[in-house]
Structures are given as structure tokens and as C-alpha cells.
Design a protein around this motif. Sequence first.
Motif, mmCIF file in Angstrom:
data_model
loop_
_atom_site.group_PDB
_atom_site.id
_atom_site.type_symbol
_atom_site.label_atom_id
_atom_site.label_comp_id
_atom_site.label_asym_id
_atom_site.label_seq_id
_atom_site.Cartn_x
_atom_site.Cartn_y
_atom_site.Cartn_z
ATOM 1 N N ILE A 185 -10.076 -2.156 -5.299
ATOM 2 C CA ILE A 185 -9.361 -1.847 -6.536
ATOM 3 C C ILE A 185 -7.860 -1.870 -6.278
ATOM 4 O O ILE A 185 -7.401 -1.722 -5.145
ATOM 5 N N ALA A 186 -7.108 -2.069 -7.338
ATOM 6 C CA ALA A 186 -5.650 -2.079 -7.245
ATOM 7 C C ALA A 186 -5.152 -0.721 -6.753
ATOM 8 O O ALA A 186 -5.727 0.322 -7.073
ATOM 9 N N GLY A 187 -4.092 -0.761 -5.971
ATOM 10 C CA GLY A 187 -3.482 0.467 -5.475
ATOM 11 C C GLY A 187 -3.998 0.915 -4.129
ATOM 12 O O GLY A 187 -3.479 1.885 -3.557
ATOM 13 N N GLN A 188 -5.024 0.248 -3.601
ATOM 14 C CA GLN A 188 -5.566 0.578 -2.277
ATOM 15 C C GLN A 188 -5.168 -0.510 -1.280
ATOM 16 O O GLN A 188 -4.877 -1.648 -1.660
ATOM 17 N N ASP A 189 -5.177 -0.172 -0.004
ATOM 18 C CA ASP A 189 -4.922 -1.160 1.047
ATOM 19 C C ASP A 189 -6.232 -1.891 1.324
ATOM 20 O O ASP A 189 -6.965 -1.576 2.268
ATOM 21 N N ASN A 190 -6.530 -2.876 0.486
ATOM 22 C CA ASN A 190 -7.816 -3.554 0.586
ATOM 23 C C ASN A 190 -7.965 -4.358 1.865
ATOM 24 O O ASN A 190 -9.090 -4.545 2.347
ATOM 25 N N ALA A 191 -6.864 -4.817 2.435
ATOM 26 C CA ALA A 191 -6.951 -5.534 3.714
ATOM 27 C C ALA A 191 -7.473 -4.598 4.800
ATOM 28 O O ALA A 191 -8.351 -4.966 5.590
#
Length: 250
Positions: A185-191
Motif C-alpha cells: 500500500i502507499a506510504g509503506q516501504d514496499n521494497a
Amino acid sequence: MRLPTRSPRLLVLAVFGVLAHSAFAQDEQAVRMRAALAAPERPQESKARDAARKPIESVQFFGIKTGDTVVDMVAVGGWFTEVLSAAVGPSGHVYSQNPPGLVKEDAEKTLLARLGNAEAVHVPLAEAGVVGKADAVVTAMNLHDIYNGYGGQPGSEAVAVDFLKSIYAALKPGGVLGVIDHVGIAGQDNAMLHRMQPQQARDVLTKAGFTIEAESKLLANPADDHTKHVFDPSVRGHTDQFVFRARKPR
């Protein structure tokens, strides 16, 4: 002169016949898959993953059929390679693709020898001669790493599009790409979390030339709040996942 027309009854019977044949084919495939996935020689570790990953339902959502030529793209340990092997049966063929050095050679050879209808590919699909040959390609839990970067390899939208274009080239016109990945989701460090936003996947699929034909909630998990690393014990093996069926136009 009045041209002969088919009666509504004949049309209904023809449609019913097509549907009945399709249902029979799916039933035959499901029976074969259940037997293969329950085989005593299949590792218990692989069997333990089946309940959460829903192999038969996933294959049938993607429309993979008996006799198809398919690719498990970035197969890693080969869980999906074995699923696809069972799905296409002895008359089909599976390319189990991995970059060089990603998996242990002995383990891979043992798996493929047991399956009998699969072969390893350790180069890009075009170099292996897999161009316009595949009825379907599946890549599961890989696109996020291509998009975000992994293991010192840079990632970006452009890198992901190029990856998908190589799959596009491997498919026959009308062929299917099945994509499964961890929802971010947007706003998280998805990497860092090893996730990606579904819209990012939609964007790169479209830019690579695919038409997104369907999306499924088959592997959705509302209990995953998308803030944990996918290997966190509380969600490992049970992350919220998106499932897309994309098609190469005819």
C-alpha cells in the motif's frame, strides 16, 4: 432466396456441448492435479503450502489447459513448476526458468527428473528459443523484486516493463500471463517489505502490451494489514495477494 437458419434449440444444444466439454476438461485436470500433488514422492514441505496457495483454483483461473506449453518464470524452488507440470499433464511441457545460480542444481535436476515433462532454463527466454511458443506464463511473488530491485540489482518501472516484455515475446498470440504477488500500500516501504501496489502491477502490464483480462480475490487475506515484511511469522505464507490474468492480444 431465404437462407437456412439454425433453430434456437440447436444453438442451445451447441452452447451446452461446449460448456459441458470445458467442464469435463477442468474436472479431468483437477483429478490429475490432486493425485500428482498428493503423491508420496512430493516433499511434505511443498504439500504444506497448497492450502494457502490454492494450486488447482489458480491454474483454472489462469485458463491453463491439458497439453499446454507453459513457463514458470523465476521458478526458484519449483513449487509452481510442479503445479504446472500436473496441470498440463504428460502431453504438455513446462519450462522452469531461473537466473543462473539462483537455485541448487542437484535439487532442480531431481525435481525435473521426477516430473518428466519439465526442463530447466537458466538464460533469458529468447536465448532459450522460447519465443512465441508458450500458451501461458506464470510468475508468482517475483514482480515486486523486479520493480523494487533486489540483491544488488536495480529496480524501476522501466525494468519491470522490460521483464514483462520478455514474457510477452515468449507467449503465443492470445497467450496468458498469470501474475501473483504480495499486496503493498502507499506510504509503506514496499521494497523493504517485499510488496508492491496492485496499481503498479497494472501499469507495467499495460505498458508491456498486455490486456488485463481479470483479477481475482482467490488469495486475498483481509487479516494482512500490509505493514509487515512478507517473511514475518505472523503473515508468512498467508499474505494478502493480488492475482491477475493478463493476455497477449491475438
